[in-house]
Design an enzyme around this catalytic site. Structure first.
Site, PDB file in Angstrom:
ATOM      1  N   ASP A 151       0.851  -1.180   0.000  1.00  0.00           N
ATOM      2  CA  ASP A 151       0.000   0.000   0.000  1.00  0.00           C
ATOM      3  C   ASP A 151       0.891   1.236   0.000  1.00  0.00           C
ATOM      4  O   ASP A 151       2.066   1.178   0.369  1.00  0.00           O
ATOM      5  CB  ASP A 151      -0.919   0.013   1.222  1.00  0.00           C
ATOM      6  CG  ASP A 151      -2.097   0.952   1.057  1.00  0.00           C
ATOM      7  OD1 ASP A 151      -2.311   1.455  -0.066  1.00  0.00           O
ATOM      8  OD2 ASP A 151      -2.813   1.196   2.049  1.00  0.00           O
ATOM      9  N   GLU A 182       1.999   3.992  -4.069  1.00  0.00           N
ATOM     10  CA  GLU A 182       1.510   2.610  -4.171  1.00  0.00           C
ATOM     11  C   GLU A 182       2.442   1.755  -5.024  1.00  0.00           C
ATOM     12  O   GLU A 182       2.735   0.600  -4.686  1.00  0.00           O
ATOM     13  CB  GLU A 182       0.102   2.622  -4.744  1.00  0.00           C
ATOM     14  CG  GLU A 182      -0.924   3.148  -3.764  1.00  0.00           C
ATOM     15  CD  GLU A 182      -2.302   3.324  -4.367  1.00  0.00           C
ATOM     16  OE1 GLU A 182      -3.286   3.180  -3.632  1.00  0.00           O
ATOM     17  OE2 GLU A 182      -2.400   3.607  -5.580  1.00  0.00           O
ATOM     18  N   ASP A 191      -5.081  -2.832  -2.654  1.00  0.00           N
ATOM     19  CA  ASP A 191      -6.393  -2.208  -2.793  1.00  0.00           C
ATOM     20  C   ASP A 191      -6.399  -1.118  -3.854  1.00  0.00           C
ATOM     21  O   ASP A 191      -7.390  -0.404  -4.004  1.00  0.00           O
ATOM     22  CB  ASP A 191      -6.888  -1.647  -1.459  1.00  0.00           C
ATOM     23  CG  ASP A 191      -5.973  -0.581  -0.884  1.00  0.00           C
ATOM     24  OD1 ASP A 191      -5.743   0.434  -1.560  1.00  0.00           O
ATOM     25  OD2 ASP A 191      -5.491  -0.758   0.247  1.00  0.00           O
ATOM     26  N   ASP A 193      -1.247  -0.901   5.058  1.00  0.00           N
ATOM     27  CA  ASP A 193      -1.696   0.482   5.238  1.00  0.00           C
ATOM     28  C   ASP A 193      -1.082   1.078   6.502  1.00  0.00           C
ATOM     29  O   ASP A 193      -0.622   2.226   6.509  1.00  0.00           O
ATOM     30  CB  ASP A 193      -3.218   0.525   5.318  1.00  0.00           C
ATOM     31  CG  ASP A 193      -3.738   1.906   5.645  1.00  0.00           C
ATOM     32  OD1 ASP A 193      -3.763   2.755   4.733  1.00  0.00           O
ATOM     33  OD2 ASP A 193      -4.121   2.147   6.800  1.00  0.00           O
ATOM     34  N   HIS A 198      -6.460  38.956  -2.990  1.00  0.00           N
ATOM     35  CA  HIS A 198      -6.241  40.350  -3.380  1.00  0.00           C
ATOM     36  C   HIS A 198      -7.534  40.996  -3.896  1.00  0.00           C
ATOM     37  O   HIS A 198      -8.486  40.313  -4.282  1.00  0.00           O
ATOM     38  CB  HIS A 198      -5.174  40.423  -4.469  1.00  0.00           C
ATOM     39  CG  HIS A 198      -5.552  39.666  -5.711  1.00  0.00           C
ATOM     40  ND1 HIS A 198      -6.393  40.166  -6.676  1.00  0.00           N
ATOM     41  CD2 HIS A 198      -5.206  38.427  -6.121  1.00  0.00           C
ATOM     42  CE1 HIS A 198      -6.551  39.286  -7.633  1.00  0.00           C
ATOM     43  NE2 HIS A 198      -5.841  38.208  -7.320  1.00  0.00           N
ATOM     44  N   GLU A 210       0.438  33.025  -7.615  1.00  0.00           N
ATOM     45  CA  GLU A 210      -0.640  32.293  -8.279  1.00  0.00           C
ATOM     46  C   GLU A 210      -0.065  31.276  -9.260  1.00  0.00           C
ATOM     47  O   GLU A 210       1.100  31.354  -9.674  1.00  0.00           O
ATOM     48  CB  GLU A 210      -1.566  33.283  -9.017  1.00  0.00           C
ATOM     49  CG  GLU A 210      -2.733  32.660  -9.784  1.00  0.00           C
ATOM     50  CD  GLU A 210      -3.689  31.855  -8.901  1.00  0.00           C
ATOM     51  OE1 GLU A 210      -3.286  30.753  -8.478  1.00  0.00           O
ATOM     52  OE2 GLU A 210      -4.815  32.326  -8.669  1.00  0.00           O
TER      53      GLU A 210
END
Length: 508
Positions: A9, A50, A75, A124, A311, A387
């Site tokens: 996992d 994974e 899984d 996991d 902004h 941004e």
């Protein structure tokens, strides 16, 4: 010929975010655990983690017996189908990992089977132990692992990157599990997490970059509209007054509602820590006493609180045009400067902001300058708050992009790793940058309230990571110009979203 079962996992606390894998090798006849492997691999996507878990499990099996046959159970539907040859591997990052996995054993000696997530608990838990160790600045240690024990884990020490909702949820659930009643007549205590509220009337998304692009039929992404304000808190209570101050020390922050490792999103690394069974006893570690519920949480002190200010308007904002870090870098319009002044007055009345940090772009520096002057503070520039670069889409409306680059736009809406036309920056790349910036600022402003003056995508990404939400949630948030949001980051890795898209200060 010996036959091994490999269960693997991988997980990522973000999308992408701090990631790790776990793998278990057991005897197919007796079910005995023969080897375990785990490693923290840094910032990565879930799929990469994974695949790394698969490679680690296969290598561990080969170390035990290079002539054995192996049955892999995971899984991850993607990994199983791709390694079985039923699905094509299209992503360039996945191809070398799949090739590496195929090279460990000769063809025909490895078979693959998908299994439900609740049956993959051992691998996991190893993956989560690796991520917990990475959050503390070290690698997974076999001697400290509890992944193969039937008893619940001890209450974990503070770990996980600041703002990792999945890690916070895991800590809460571990504490509850340790004191869960054993009798059938007593119901276990659990933390409830409700669905995120839908947007209300009047919040229909507009066209353009960044802000509420829903992906359903007949809808278009929005670029940051100036219409509504909604409190989105996940499991944390929303403030009703618009205040950005954090809860006092000892307050239990809400987690994102998903256990660590449940958020699946993750880069590559070599085989990490491993342990082979010698048949001897395994250390169980000291168990810490606790009581049910949030009362078991330690006093974490004051959180680092980010007040997130988008902004003010620029000339491009009302036109809903893509305006990232690769375009013309517009300044505020007159309307935007008035919005900044109103924000400044509102924050001055609250009196909670202790520092101001801004993106390097003109519109954020101007907004931050107006606010900081009113608060009597200086402005620190942080490049990580810029941004997203929208490539060739800069300056275009959503409709114009759809007409000119329909295939690129569809890919961008469907995959966080897709780039705008002409390069630009994917949302996955933006998330890596924002997560690193978040961690840097949380460390620098621990216990303080700092105003971050930034843009649509950085703010939405901070909120998404705090809530443990999937990438597509970016397209389901509306973020208005000059709006305020807030997130508190606690010392144990929990994040609490306190405010979202508050525009009450802009009303007459």
């Amino acid at each position: 010929m010996r036959e091994f079962i490999v269960e693997a996992d991988g997980g990522s606390r973000g999308n992408p975010g701090p990631a790790g894998y776990g793998a278990v090798v057991s005897d197919a006849t007796t079910g005995e655990t023969l080897a375990e492997a785990a490693e923290y691999i840094g910032i990565a996507t879930n799929n990469v983690a994974e695949y790394r878990g698969l490679v680690a499990g296969l290598r561990a099996a080969r170390a035990l017996d290079p002539d054995a046959s192996v049955h892999v159970r995971m899984d991850s539907k993607l990994v199983i189908e791709q390694m079985s040859g039923r699905w094509k591997i299209k992503h360039p990052d996945m191809k070398p990992l799949a090739a590496e996995a195929r090279s460990v054993f000769p063809p025909g000696r490895v078979s693959y089977e998908w299994m439900p997530r609740d049956r993959n608990k051992h691998a996991d838990r190893l993956a989560n132990e690796a991520m917990d160790a990475g959050a503390k600045g070290r690698q997974w240690s076999p001697s400290e692992s509890r992944a193969d024990l039937a008893t619940p884990p001890a209450v974990p020490e503070p770990s996980g990157p600041p703002g990792d909702a999945a890690a916070g949820a895991a800590k809460a659930r571990a504490a509850l599990a340790e004191t869960r009643p054993n009798t059938a007549t007593e119901a276990p205590t659990t933390a409830a997490t409700g669905p995120a509220p839908a947007t209300g009337p009047g919040s229909a998304p507009a066209t353009g970059p960044g802000s509420a692009p829903a992906t359903g039929p007949g809808t278009t992404p929005a670029a940051g509209t100036e219409k509504t304000s909604a409190a989105v808190t996940g499991t944390a209570p929303a403030t009703t007054t618009g205040t950005a101050s954090a809860a006092g020390a000892g307050t239990a922050p809400a987690a994102g509602g998903r256990a660590a490792g449940a958020a699946r999103v993750g880069a590559a690394a070599p085989l990490g820590g491993q342990r082979l069974s010698d048949g001897g006893p395994r250390p169980e570690g000291a168990r810490q006493p606790s009581t049910p519920g949030w009362s078991a949480a330690p006093d974490l002190g004051a959180p680092a609180t980010f007040v997130l200010l988008r902004h003010g308007e620029t000339p491009l904002t009302p036109q809903k045009r893509f305006s990232g870090s690769g375009g013309t870098d517009p300044s505020l319009s007159d309307a935007g400067r008035e919005q900044a002044r109103r924000v400044a007055e509102a924050l001055a009345r609250r009196g909670t902001v202790q520092a101001v940090v801004a993106s390097p772009l003109a519109r954020t520096r101007e907004t931050a300058g107006i606010v900081a002057a009113r608060l009597g503070l200086d402005v620190t520039i942080e490049d990580g708050l810029r941004e997203t670069d929208f490539g060739a889409w800069e300056g275009l409306t959503f409709g114009e992009v759809r007409d000119r680059h329909p295939e690129d736009l569809n890919a961008w809406l469907a995959d966080p790793e897709a780039h705008p036309t002409g390069g630009g920056e994917s949302f996955a790349e933006t998330a890596i940058r924002i997560a690193a910036t978040r961690d840097k600022l949380v460390a620098a402003y621990a216990g303080r309230t700092v105003l971050l003056v930034t843009h649509v995508t950085p703010i939405k990404t901070l909120l998404r990571l705090a809530l443990g939400a999937p990438p597509e949630s970016l397209f389901r948030m509306e973020l208005s110009a000059a709006s305020l949001s807030a997130v508190a980051y606690y010392a144990d890795g929990n994040a609490s979203v306190r405010l979202f898209n508050d525009t009450s200060h802009l009303r007459p």
